[in-house]
Design an enzyme around this catalytic site. Sequence first.
Site: not given
Length: 232
Positions: A21, A25, A97, A99-100, A115, A182-183, A206
């Site tokens: 994500a 952002t 990951q 989905i946008d 995803h 991402t974490s 990150n």
Amino acid sequence: MEARLQAAFDHAQHIVFLTGAGVSTPSGIPDYRSKNGLYTGHRNAEYYLSHTCLVQEPEVFYDYVKQNLYYPDAQPNVIHTKQAALTQQDRATVITQNIDNLYRVADTKDLVEFHGNLYNVYCQICGEHVDWHDYLKSPYHEADGGWLRPDVVLYDEGLNQLNVQLAVGAMEQADLVVIVGTSMRVYPFAGLLDYRNNQADVVVVNQEQLNLGFDYDMVQADATEFFSELKV
């Protein structure tokens, strides 16, 4: 940009980007778990995004997804475009990951949407794909009255096995793995690291320090700045 890191990108022929994500952002799409994230403001977010909710309360599912997940005016940022450029050189694969749909807008060539994608919408009765604009107007399929849904992996659902195979294959071939935004704490996505080529260099870009259990280069910085400086 350190010359050593630029050289790693210059020499790599099979780059894999593992992204989350934090890549989107900067394009104005909220992430999930930060202070202002989607899950922070909605205590039941994981239920609303579950297969159970879709089946038992489809109206609730639809309203939540429509109001909170779709950002059709968002545009790719420099992270998307630089990564996409490397895929267009046949030197990189993006496994995301997100989905946008922003990687598709950026013309990413080798893309695994782990995803799924919010903008792929289909009827649960007949399976026909419909335009996402129609979905945002109504959750019903005009042809047969079936409930529409986006082709994303919900809680309580399994992954698309083709996506898993493509992701694992890319990891096995990689000579450079770059983790961005991402974490790496959400499984099974985080488990892709178990399939990495052990000879591959790993770079993390990150804001948050990660604990991966093996040696890697940590770039604790704004990813937009890093990719703005990266020459591709």
